[in-house]
Design an enzyme around this catalytic site. Structure first.
Site, PDB file in Angstrom:
ATOM      1  N   ASP A 194       0.848  -1.189   0.000  1.00  0.00           N
ATOM      2  CA  ASP A 194       0.000   0.000   0.000  1.00  0.00           C
ATOM      3  C   ASP A 194       0.883   1.238   0.000  1.00  0.00           C
ATOM      4  O   ASP A 194       1.636   1.483   0.950  1.00  0.00           O
ATOM      5  CB  ASP A 194      -0.895  -0.020   1.251  1.00  0.00           C
ATOM      6  CG  ASP A 194      -1.965   1.051   1.234  1.00  0.00           C
ATOM      7  OD1 ASP A 194      -1.962   1.888   0.308  1.00  0.00           O
ATOM      8  OD2 ASP A 194      -2.813   1.041   2.139  1.00  0.00           O
ATOM      9  N   GLU A 220      -1.710  -1.022  -3.835  1.00  0.00           N
ATOM     10  CA  GLU A 220      -2.847  -0.200  -3.432  1.00  0.00           C
ATOM     11  C   GLU A 220      -2.490   1.287  -3.457  1.00  0.00           C
ATOM     12  O   GLU A 220      -1.412   1.679  -3.003  1.00  0.00           O
ATOM     13  CB  GLU A 220      -3.271  -0.613  -2.024  1.00  0.00           C
ATOM     14  CG  GLU A 220      -4.616  -0.067  -1.592  1.00  0.00           C
ATOM     15  CD  GLU A 220      -5.132  -0.798  -0.360  1.00  0.00           C
ATOM     16  OE1 GLU A 220      -5.639  -0.125   0.545  1.00  0.00           O
ATOM     17  OE2 GLU A 220      -5.013  -2.053  -0.319  1.00  0.00           O
ATOM     18  N   GLU A 246     -10.670   3.118  -1.147  1.00  0.00           N
ATOM     19  CA  GLU A 246     -10.954   3.493   0.237  1.00  0.00           C
ATOM     20  C   GLU A 246     -11.296   4.974   0.365  1.00  0.00           C
ATOM     21  O   GLU A 246     -12.052   5.368   1.255  1.00  0.00           O
ATOM     22  CB  GLU A 246      -9.780   3.153   1.151  1.00  0.00           C
ATOM     23  CG  GLU A 246      -8.542   3.992   0.923  1.00  0.00           C
ATOM     24  CD  GLU A 246      -7.437   3.685   1.930  1.00  0.00           C
ATOM     25  OE1 GLU A 246      -7.374   4.390   2.948  1.00  0.00           O
ATOM     26  OE2 GLU A 246      -6.664   2.742   1.688  1.00  0.00           O
ATOM     27  N   HIS A 296     -12.423  -2.360   1.658  1.00  0.00           N
ATOM     28  CA  HIS A 296     -11.437  -1.736   2.538  1.00  0.00           C
ATOM     29  C   HIS A 296     -12.019  -1.675   3.940  1.00  0.00           C
ATOM     30  O   HIS A 296     -13.209  -1.379   4.121  1.00  0.00           O
ATOM     31  CB  HIS A 296     -11.111  -0.329   2.056  1.00  0.00           C
ATOM     32  CG  HIS A 296     -10.278   0.452   3.019  1.00  0.00           C
ATOM     33  ND1 HIS A 296     -10.834   1.319   3.953  1.00  0.00           N
ATOM     34  CD2 HIS A 296      -8.939   0.501   3.215  1.00  0.00           C
ATOM     35  CE1 HIS A 296      -9.869   1.859   4.662  1.00  0.00           C
ATOM     36  NE2 HIS A 296      -8.705   1.388   4.248  1.00  0.00           N
TER      37      HIS A 296
END
Length: 377
Positions: A194, A220, A246, A296
């Site tokens: 991420d 991500e 998200e 998420h």
């Protein structure tokens, strides 16, 4: 049956000074969210969560939604998401409006499930689903000094077979973090990274190519969520799948991600995307275009329950039993009593298996005493 009361409950917790956790953008010591409790005239209670500050949620619900929801038949829930874009006009695209819609929608679906005696994932069209695969969200950037390998070792000890780690602080540091994680997880585990939108496209591409050899399941948020052209640029230049969602909310934002082929995986948060009604539309759009869906989760126990019920309902299209790709759900490994303490039976990801609650509605019982301990009003 009709709604008689809507209660907003802001909750938060703080870590001690110097023990903050975070991502490449910075550290944080406080976690906060807003629960919503809706009660009907027959005493049925539904719980939802708005992933937004309590003062804003309370004001938005009082100004825009309370008069609409009180007196509402919970079974009319799916009209709420549509109406949020047209009445109040011009406000439906706001993250705070959609967060409030999310909380109301989830709470009403919880009530519907309790009324008909079915878990929400069955009401959303899913087949019976008893377990999901949790992945450890871990290896955060931290205030305190800590051996880099320890968080991943702890995840392996707990039985996780998949993990997502934080990167995004420069290519050399990214490579080292990924190398350590892969070494500890082993070759067969799924490893995600991420970047939390901390890169420009060229920087994200450079890291993506450098870590490709470590078999990354997805990258991500390689660039900021508003950088739509950046997503397209990164995706055109790398082979590793890209995930995002998200920070997106509402069907139209996700439609752009899907239509532009900007991502391979969409990640709606059930406390922000518009709730179950909107998440189901998002999942239908995504799977129709062969884009994967993985929710998420950075929420309280209520938001976790909503995400689990949603994940259990998502189609595995186009896969069959010959490609056993599991539905994975995020389980962050930082300290979070808002998740671990406010449910009478907390979620337990140990052993690499996460049970899907089979009780009616969200399938959870909220511990009101614990909620009051973390209430911030």
């Amino acid at each position: 049956m009709e709604v008689t009361n809507v209660e907003t409950i802001p909750i938060s917790m703080s870590l001690p000074e110097g023990e903050g956790v975070g991502d490449a953008r910075g550290f944080g010591r406080t976690r906060a969210t807003t629960l919503l409790r809706i009660e009907t005239d027959d005493g049925t209670v539904g719980w939802g969560e708005a992933f937004a500050p309590g003062s804003i949620v309370a004001a938005t619900i009082d100004e825009l939604f309370r008069d609409r929801v009180v007196g509402m038949d919970p079974f009319d829930v799916e009209s709420l998401a549509d109406e949020s874009y047209t009445d109040p006009y011009h406000f439906g695209g706001s993250v705070f409006v959609q967060s409030c819609v999310s909380a109301i929608d989830v709470a009403l679906w919880d009530i519907i499930g309790k009324t008909v005696g079915r878990p929400v994932h069955r009401l959303l069209g899913g087949t019976e689903c008893r377990t999901l695969t949790p992945y450890a969200s871990t290896m955060y950037f931290t205030d305190a000094e800590r051996p880099l390998e320890r968080p991943v070792e702890e995840a392996v000890d707990e039985g996780f077979t998949a993990a997502k780690i934080k990167i995004g602080s420069g290519v050399e540091d990214d490579i080292e973090r990924v190398r350590v994680a892969r070494e500890i997880l082993g070759d067969d585990a799924r490893l995600m990274v991420d970047m939390n939108g901390n890169y420009r496209p060229r920087q994200a591409v450079k890291t993506a190519k450098a870590i490709e050899k470590y078999d990354i399941t997805w990258i991500e948020e390689p660039v900021p969520p508003e950088n739509e052209s950046g997503y397209r640029e990164v995706k055109s230049r790398i082979d590793t799948p890209i995930a995002a969602g998200e920070a997106h909310y509402g069907r139209f934002a996700f439609k752009r991600l899907v239509d532009d082929r900007a991502v391979d995986i969409v990640q709606p948060n059930l406390g922000r995307c518009g709730g179950f009604s909107e998440a189901r539309l998002i999942a239908d759009m995504a799977t129709t275009e062969n884009v994967a869906v993985r929710p998420h989760i950075w929420n309280s126990g209520v938001g976790m329950a909503a995400a689990v019920q949603f994940a259990a309902s998502v189609s595995s299209y186009p896969h069959t039993r010959n490609i056993p790709e599991p539905m994975m759900v995020e389980f962050d490994r930082s300290e979070n009593p808002l998740r671990s303490e406010i449910l009478e039976t907390p979620f337990d990801p140990s052993g690499g298996i996460l049970d899907v609650p089979q009780g009616p509605g969200l399938g959870i019982s909220v511990d009101r005493d614990a909620v009051e301990r973390y209430r911030t009003e």
